[in-house]
Design a protein around this motif. Structure first.
Motif, short mmCIF file in Angstrom:
data_model
loop_
_atom_site.label_atom_id
_atom_site.label_comp_id
_atom_site.label_asym_id
_atom_site.label_seq_id
_atom_site.Cartn_x
_atom_site.Cartn_y
_atom_site.Cartn_z
N VAL A 10 0.85 -1.19 0.00
CA VAL A 10 0.00 0.00 0.00
C VAL A 10 0.88 1.24 0.00
CG1 VAL A 10 -1.69 1.34 1.34
CG2 VAL A 10 -1.91 -1.15 1.18
N GLY A 11 1.91 1.23 0.86
CA GLY A 11 2.80 2.38 0.95
C GLY A 11 3.84 2.16 2.03
N SER A 12 4.81 3.06 2.06
CA SER A 12 5.83 3.00 3.10
C SER A 12 6.29 4.40 3.42
CB SER A 12 7.00 2.12 2.65
OG SER A 12 7.63 2.70 1.53
N GLY A 13 6.90 4.52 4.57
CA GLY A 13 7.41 5.81 5.02
C GLY A 13 8.46 5.58 6.08
N ASP A 14 8.84 6.62 6.78
CA ASP A 14 9.86 6.51 7.82
C ASP A 14 9.42 5.62 8.98
OD1 ASP A 14 11.56 8.13 6.37
OD2 ASP A 14 11.06 9.96 7.48
N GLY A 15 8.09 5.46 9.14
CA GLY A 15 7.57 4.63 10.23
C GLY A 15 7.48 3.15 9.88
N MET A 59 1.31 7.08 11.37
CA MET A 59 2.06 5.90 11.78
C MET A 59 3.02 5.47 10.68
SD MET A 59 -0.50 3.48 13.99
CE MET A 59 -1.98 3.65 13.04
N THR A 60 2.53 5.46 9.44
CA THR A 60 3.36 5.03 8.31
C THR A 60 4.52 5.99 8.09
OG1 THR A 60 1.41 4.08 7.25
CG2 THR A 60 3.33 4.44 5.85
N ASN A 61 4.26 7.27 8.17
CA ASN A 61 5.27 8.26 7.83
C ASN A 61 6.18 8.67 8.98
OD1 ASN A 61 4.54 8.54 5.07
ND2 ASN A 61 2.72 9.66 5.72
N GLU A 62 5.74 8.41 10.23
CA GLU A 62 6.54 8.91 11.35
C GLU A 62 6.75 7.91 12.48
OE1 GLU A 62 5.41 12.89 12.68
OE2 GLU A 62 4.10 12.96 10.92
N TYR A 63 5.67 7.40 13.07
CA TYR A 63 5.74 6.73 14.35
C TYR A 63 5.95 5.22 14.30
CZ TYR A 63 3.41 11.12 15.40
OH TYR A 63 3.08 12.44 15.47
N GLY A 64 5.60 4.61 13.21
CA GLY A 64 5.61 3.15 13.17
C GLY A 64 4.32 2.61 13.76
N PHE A 65 4.25 1.30 13.89
CA PHE A 65 3.01 0.63 14.27
C PHE A 65 3.16 0.02 15.66
CE2 PHE A 65 3.81 0.35 9.68
CZ PHE A 65 2.86 1.26 9.28
N LYS A 66 3.39 0.87 16.64
CA LYS A 66 3.59 0.40 18.01
C LYS A 66 2.30 -0.13 18.59
CE LYS A 66 7.45 3.47 18.76
NZ LYS A 66 7.52 4.66 17.96
N GLU A 67 2.44 -1.11 19.43
CA GLU A 67 1.30 -1.83 20.01
C GLU A 67 0.28 -0.90 20.67
OE1 GLU A 67 0.62 -5.78 22.77
OE2 GLU A 67 2.62 -4.96 22.54
N GLU A 68 0.76 0.11 21.37
CA GLU A 68 -0.15 0.99 22.12
C GLU A 68 -1.03 1.86 21.22
OE1 GLU A 68 3.93 2.98 22.04
OE2 GLU A 68 3.22 0.99 22.55
N ALA A 99 7.44 -2.05 12.42
CA ALA A 99 7.64 -1.45 11.11
C ALA A 99 6.80 -2.12 10.02
CB ALA A 99 9.12 -1.51 10.73
N LEU A 100 5.95 -3.07 10.36
CA LEU A 100 5.19 -3.79 9.34
C LEU A 100 3.73 -3.98 9.76
CD1 LEU A 100 4.84 -5.47 6.76
CD2 LEU A 100 5.79 -7.41 8.00
N THR A 149 12.71 -1.32 7.80
CA THR A 149 11.74 -0.67 6.90
C THR A 149 10.38 -1.36 6.89
OG1 THR A 149 12.34 -2.00 4.97
CG2 THR A 149 13.61 0.02 5.35
N GLY A 150 10.34 -2.62 7.35
CA GLY A 150 9.10 -3.38 7.30
C GLY A 150 8.83 -3.99 5.94
N GLU A 151 9.74 -3.81 5.01
CA GLU A 151 9.54 -4.33 3.66
C GLU A 151 9.55 -5.86 3.66
OE1 GLU A 151 11.76 -4.33 -0.66
OE2 GLU A 151 12.27 -2.76 0.77
N LEU A 152 8.62 -6.44 2.89
CA LEU A 152 8.55 -7.89 2.72
C LEU A 152 9.23 -8.26 1.41
CD1 LEU A 152 4.83 -8.60 3.68
CD2 LEU A 152 6.86 -9.15 5.01
N ARG A 153 10.06 -9.29 1.47
CA ARG A 153 10.70 -9.81 0.27
C ARG A 153 10.44 -11.30 0.20
NH1 ARG A 153 15.09 -7.08 2.64
NH2 ARG A 153 15.10 -4.92 1.98
N GLY A 154 10.18 -11.77 -0.99
CA GLY A 154 9.92 -13.19 -1.18
C GLY A 154 8.59 -13.41 -1.86
N SER A 155 8.09 -14.62 -1.74
CA SER A 155 6.85 -14.99 -2.40
C SER A 155 5.65 -14.52 -1.58
CB SER A 155 6.78 -16.51 -2.58
OG SER A 155 5.57 -16.87 -3.15
N LEU A 156 4.92 -13.57 -2.13
CA LEU A 156 3.76 -12.99 -1.43
C LEU A 156 2.44 -13.47 -2.01
CD1 LEU A 156 5.07 -9.32 -0.97
CD2 LEU A 156 5.30 -11.28 0.56
#
Length: 159
Positions: A10-15, A59-68, A99-100, A149-156
């Motif tokens: 969908v997208g990616s950013g610093d988070g 979250m995507t662009n700055e903070y990431g996907f923290k549990e809280e 990050a993912l 980065t949270g990037e996935l590589r491989g067979s999706l």
């Protein structure tokens, strides 16, 4: 019942990186996240919808996907299903790590529990099935997660 699907970016950013699910046999442009965004009942919750989309962007662009940042875990203790909630809106996701994020579907929650609403229950169950498939492939080495980065590589593609 296992359904064929693929994980699409969908997208990616610093988070981190955001992916969604596209089930086999559905329109090439119709992912689970697209269905959520186009849902008439979801869009009628205009203020909550805009806040939820804005939070996801931050979250995507700055903070990431923290549990809280998510409502308590949904589904079972052993899966990674969480809800991004805003008012009565629920967007169900797999928070794989900070990050993912893999986004599923969701909707308007007007019942006490998601299990009491057939659409919300189906959205969570789809993600539980996806979680099993994705984690199996990560553990077997078929998918690699970049922990920064949270990037996935491989067979999706999961057929």
């Amino acid at each position: 019942m296992k359904r064929s699907f693929k994980i699409v970016p969908v997208g990616s950013g610093d988070g981190g990186s955001v992916y969604t699910i596209q089930f086999d046999g559905e329109s090439q442009s119709e992912s689970e996240f697209d269905k959520f965004l186009k849902n008439k009942l979801v869009r009628e919750e205009r203020g909550a919808f805009e806040r939820l989309v804005s939070r996801l962007g931050a979250m995507t662009n700055e903070y990431g996907f923290k549990e809280e940042q998510f409502k308590e875990k949904e589904g079972k203790k052993k899966d990674y299903v969480v809800a991004l909630s805003e008012g009565v809106l629920r967007l169900y996701c797999l928070r794989v790590e900070n990050a993912l994020l893999i986004i599923g579907n969701g909707g308007v929650k007007r019942t006490r529990t998601y299990q009491q609403d057939s659409h919300l229950k189906s959205s969570v169950e789809d993600l539980q099935m996806v979680h099993k498939c994705v984690m199996h492939r990560i553990f077997s080495g078929g998918i690699h997660v970049d922990h920064i980065t949270g990037e996935l590589r491989g067979s999706l593609n999961f057929l």
